[in-house]
Design an enzyme around this catalytic site. Structure first.
Site, PDB file in Angstrom:
ATOM      1  N   HIS A 189      -3.997   2.689  -7.094  1.00  0.00           N
ATOM      2  CA  HIS A 189      -5.018   1.946  -7.564  1.00  0.00           C
ATOM      3  C   HIS A 189      -5.874   3.205  -7.756  1.00  0.00           C
ATOM      4  O   HIS A 189      -6.978   3.620  -8.439  1.00  0.00           O
ATOM      5  CB  HIS A 189      -4.802   1.206  -6.933  1.00  0.00           C
ATOM      6  CG  HIS A 189      -6.124   1.180  -5.356  1.00  0.00           C
ATOM      7  ND1 HIS A 189      -5.503   1.745  -3.693  1.00  0.00           N
ATOM      8  CD2 HIS A 189      -7.503   1.664  -4.624  1.00  0.00           C
ATOM      9  CE1 HIS A 189      -6.282   1.568  -3.255  1.00  0.00           C
ATOM     10  NE2 HIS A 189      -7.982   2.077  -3.719  1.00  0.00           N
ATOM     11  N   ASP A 216       1.689   1.975  -2.827  1.00  0.00           N
ATOM     12  CA  ASP A 216       0.287   1.964  -3.348  1.00  0.00           C
ATOM     13  C   ASP A 216      -0.042   3.732  -3.637  1.00  0.00           C
ATOM     14  O   ASP A 216      -0.278   4.411  -3.021  1.00  0.00           O
ATOM     15  CB  ASP A 216      -0.877   1.751  -3.211  1.00  0.00           C
ATOM     16  CG  ASP A 216      -2.095   1.482  -3.813  1.00  0.00           C
ATOM     17  OD1 ASP A 216      -1.467   2.512  -4.240  1.00  0.00           O
ATOM     18  OD2 ASP A 216      -3.107   1.270  -2.970  1.00  0.00           O
ATOM     19  N   SER A 260      -8.954   5.698  -0.028  1.00  0.00           N
ATOM     20  CA  SER A 260      -8.073   5.630  -0.156  1.00  0.00           C
ATOM     21  C   SER A 260      -7.248   6.933  -0.497  1.00  0.00           C
ATOM     22  O   SER A 260      -8.194   7.678  -1.128  1.00  0.00           O
ATOM     23  CB  SER A 260      -7.680   4.467  -1.642  1.00  0.00           C
ATOM     24  OG  SER A 260      -8.106   3.763  -0.765  1.00  0.00           O
TER      25      SER A 260
HETATM   26  N1  ARG Z   1      -8.516  -3.137  -0.939  1.00  0.00           N
HETATM   27  C1  ARG Z   1      -7.659  -1.340  -1.719  1.00  0.00           C
HETATM   28  C2  ARG Z   1      -9.395  -1.067  -1.967  1.00  0.00           C
HETATM   29  O1  ARG Z   1     -10.398  -1.432  -1.542  1.00  0.00           O
HETATM   30  C3  ARG Z   1      -7.282  -1.354  -2.692  1.00  0.00           C
HETATM   31  C4  ARG Z   1      -7.138  -1.861  -4.070  1.00  0.00           C
HETATM   32  C5  ARG Z   1      -6.829  -2.078  -5.479  1.00  0.00           C
HETATM   33  N2  ARG Z   1      -5.656  -3.335  -5.195  1.00  0.00           N
HETATM   34  C6  ARG Z   1      -5.955  -4.234  -6.013  1.00  0.00           C
HETATM   35  N3  ARG Z   1      -5.097  -4.904  -6.190  1.00  0.00           N
HETATM   36  N4  ARG Z   1      -7.066  -4.463  -6.992  1.00  0.00           N
HETATM   37  O2  ARG Z   1      -9.181   0.239  -2.557  1.00  0.00           O
HETATM   38  N1  ASP Z   2      -9.097   0.592  -0.499  1.00  0.00           N
HETATM   39  C1  ASP Z   2      -9.852   1.274  -0.343  1.00  0.00           C
HETATM   40  C2  ASP Z   2      -9.777   1.894  -0.787  1.00  0.00           C
HETATM   41  O1  ASP Z   2      -9.880   2.282  -1.947  1.00  0.00           O
HETATM   42  C3  ASP Z   2     -10.119   2.012   1.022  1.00  0.00           C
HETATM   43  C4  ASP Z   2     -10.549   0.995   1.782  1.00  0.00           C
HETATM   44  O2  ASP Z   2     -11.506   0.515   1.652  1.00  0.00           O
HETATM   45  O3  ASP Z   2     -10.158   0.545   3.253  1.00  0.00           O
HETATM   46  O4  ASP Z   2     -10.962   4.021  -0.646  1.00  0.00           O
END
Ligand code: ARG
Ligand code: ASP
Length: 706
Positions: free
Chosen positions: A84, A220, A641
């Protein structure tokens, strides 16, 4: 008695919550924590983590593209981060013919690695406490503005000194609301090429359904390579550039994790607000998050419907959709978590205790009331601020019109950023991922919410006038989209085909709407909003100091601010609900259980099904399956991330990529029982590269250790 009892309870609550897991520590000060880390299973020294005299772990870590973290995994500049985090680049190189989102991408030689315009990575060269220098000349009793002037001037000279005779970038950052200042010096590389990415059906497996949740099975990751000039120094993209030779890269451990193992996450968390007052937390959970969630739900529903109609639209909106959905979902978990954890009431109790303690301390005695009073004034403006960003600036056409207008024609002087020469390229770039029907439907929905919910006295006159003229938001939208050149690529390109002159866009309805909302916001909302926030910042600086004096037994860590941090903890499951225990790790079995060709987010590549059916896991098999993800108690945030997850020996065991649903409030309040970071097990990464992609050349570059 009751009061005393509850104060006592609160103290024990707070002190027991101060176990190792909470906190994001500064690398240069890690010597203060190293004994505790070693007690918990860390085998290296503070010098190994951060040093300016020798290569240390920090030299293998980069801030990736501004919002993520990445790390070096070979002596040939190979870098790994999340899927991502590289998503924008993968999408940028994708088309209906070369759908790298759907099929994945693997460069089979250096020649096939793809350059990325605008992508850069930053290494931290050094960091230094510069508080004394920054505050030199400041005297107690000066106003916040006078202080800000001094900070600004001193920062400029500290930065100038740090940049002498080198090509570094330097920044001074405030910690603890400006009780402390640190200098950060970076070296930035701009030739960063895409090397490999699994298909989204692996890299984004579970999509937004599984996002922010455990159990998780998302592969990921994506792989890049840093290129440098012949001298190994940063250089703009050129065919002549060669793979960067890092000072340090991570060895990869094949030993995996078991529950209770020490883990360390080293990366760039973006923003936390752990020391807020109850009023602010109440506003976030009760008002701000619900409003923003509502506006995004509308946009997401519209996007989803259109994206399901064609592959072209799905690709165009893949990246935008993921980022809109991501915060949308997090805000929901955060609001719930704040309520479940009783954060507002705990903070109120803490504030009461603080005030009792502060009674005879003039500096602190009235602080809580003062802060509270400012929040009362701030709320209506914070409300408008949320709607301005989520209901007005979230309209693609308005935002783009604003960008072109402000960049090109401000002060009726042509800006160097936009010119007759590059305007078509800028437009091509924007329209590549634009689909007008989505934008128009969203406009009707969210501008409609603005009209309905923002008190009339905080709406620009332009807008209320237009609404009396057009009666419905629908007709107003039709007026904008029919008459603006920005609603289609053809119109826009035709319009600039005879050149760009100052003032050229001034009468375009989308530009006018941008200007009117923006002027109103800048002149009537922002000054009050910023002014109140300035006052708050000043008071929070004192409150922060007060909290530290009041709770001398507690070690305070500075809120995240996109600077390099270390957090450490243990691999550990948790109890999300009464009667349910979530294990610490997931495997390929879970992917097969979720596999469903009918559902986009769960439709895995056929090749993975075949590998599974033949139990063809090669040397990556563990107990007859392949490990995929694991969770631990590390205190992470957005920006972490892609961060390396290390074992006690400093070897790479995983990539951080998310947090669990029940713990998403950790940016505001960390709960050791519920807060878990989610990591991708490095062995799944290797399995995918080897067995699915057949990119053995990459594994050959890495240093695997048992
Ligand atoms: N929650 C994770 C972060 O905040 C991964 C985000 C990317 N994935 C998604 N399905 N949008 O970045
Ligand atoms: N998914 C998040 C990021 O892109 C990490 C988090 O917020 O825990 O940095």
């Amino acid at each position: 008695m009751k009061r005393l009892y509850s104060l006592f309870l609160l103290f024990t609550l707070i002190s027991t919550s101060l176990i190792a897991d909470e906190g994001m520590w500064l690398p240069s000060l890690i010597k203060d924590k190293i004994a505790d880390m070693q007690k918990n299973g860390f085998k290296l020294t503070a010098e190994d983590i951060y040093s300016i005299n020798q290569a240390s772990l920090k030299d293998a870590i980069v801030q990736f593209g501004g919002g993520c973290t990445g790390e070096l995994i070979s002596d040939n500049g190979l870098l790994i981060t999340n899927h991502h985090c590289g998503f924008g680049q993968i999408q940028e190189h994708s088309s209906v013919e070369h759908d790298y989102l759907k099929d994945g991408f693997w460069a089979m030689s250096l020649n096939e690695e793809l350059p990325n315009k605008g992508l850069s990575v930053k290494f931290l060269v050094r960091m230094e406490d510069v508080t004394d220098k920054i505050l030199s000349g400041y005297k107690q009793g000066m106003t916040e503005n006078e202080r800000a002037e001094i900070v600004k001037a001193n920062s400029a000279s500290v930065i100038a000194a740090a940049k002498q005779n080198n090509n570094y970038e330097a920044r001074v950052e405030a910690l603890y609301y400006g009780n402390q200042y640190f200098l950060f010096v970076y070296e930035t590389y701009t030739d960063v090429r895409l090397v490999g990415a699994p298909p989204s059906s692996i890299g984004k497996f579970g999509g937004d359904t599984d996002n922010w949740m455990w159990p998780r099975h998302t592969g990921d990751f994506s792989i890049f390579r840093i290129y440098a000039g012949k001298d190994n120094k940063p250089a703009a993209y050129s065919k002549e550039n060669i793979p960067y030779k890092p000072k340090k890269f991570f060895s990869i451990s094949l030993n995996g994790v078991k529950e209770g193992d020490f883990t360390l996450v080293y990366g760039y968390p973006g923003r936390t607000q752990e020391y807020l007052m109850s009023d602010a937390v109440k506003y976030i959970a009760g008002i701000s998050n619900p409003n923003k969630i509502n506006l995004r739900t509308m946009r997401l529903d519209i996007q989803k419907e259109e994206m399901s109609k064609s592959a072209e639209i799905r690709i165009k909106y893949a990246s935008k959709n993921a980022s809109v959905a991501n915060s949308w979902k997090k805000w929901q978990g955060e609001a719930k978590g704040i309520v479940r954890l009783n954060t507002v009431n705990d903070k109120i109790e803490f504030e009461k205790a603080f005030s009792v303690w502060a009674k005879d301390k003039p500096e602190y005695s009235n602080l809580i009331n003062e802060i509270s009073a400012i929040y009362k004034k701030l709320e209506p403006f914070a409300f408008v601020n949320d709607y301005q960003s989520e209901a007005i600036n979230a309209n693609e056409i308005i935002k783009f019109a604003g960008t072109v207008y402000s960049a090109a024609l401000k002060n009726s002087k042509m800006s160097p950023e936009i010119s007759a020469e590059n305007i078509s390229a800028i437009m091509e770039d924007f329209y590549k991922d634009y689909y007008m029907p989505i934008d128009k439907k969203s406009f009707v929905a969210i501008v409609g919410e603005y009209y309905k919910n923002v008190p009339a006295k905080y709406q620009p006159k332009y807008f209320t006038d237009k609404m009396s003229e057009y009666k419905t938001v629908d007709s107003f939208a039709t007026y904008i989209f029919d008459n603006s050149i920005f609603s289609s690529k053809e119109k826009a390109l035709r319009f600039v085909s005879d050149g760009v002159t100052p003032g050229k866009f001034d009468n375009d309805p989308a530009v006018v709407m941008y200007k009117e909302f923006n002027d109103y916001f800048t002149n009537s909302v922002k000054p009050v909003y910023d002014g109140l926030n300035n006052n708050l910042n000043l008071l929070y600086r004192t409150y922060m100091r007060g909290q530290m004096e009041f709770r001398k037994d507690k070690t305070f860590y500075p809120d995240a601010n996109s600077t390099l941090r270390i957090t450490y903890g243990k691999v550990k499951g948790y109890v999300p609900l009464d009667g349910v225990y979530f294990k610490h790790s997931s495997t390929l079995e879970g992917i097969m259980q979720k596999d469903n060709p009918q559902i986009y987010d769960y439709n895995i590549p056929q090749k993975l099904r075949d590998l599974y059916a033949g139990k063809d896991f090669g040397r990556w098999a563990v107990n007859g399956t392949v490990p995929v993800c694991f969770i631990a108690t590390n205190h992470t945030s957005g920006g972490n991330s892609g961060s390396p997850v290390l074992n006690g020996k400093g070897e790479l065991i995983g990539l951080n990529f998310d947090r669990v649903w029940e713990g998403t409030m950790s940016d505001v309040a960390y709960d050791p029982d519920m807060c878990r970071n989610i990591s991708l097990d490095i062995r799944y990464v290797l399995f995918v590269i080897d067995k699915l992609a057949g990119a053995q050349r990459l594994i050959d570059e890495m240093k695997l250790v048992k």
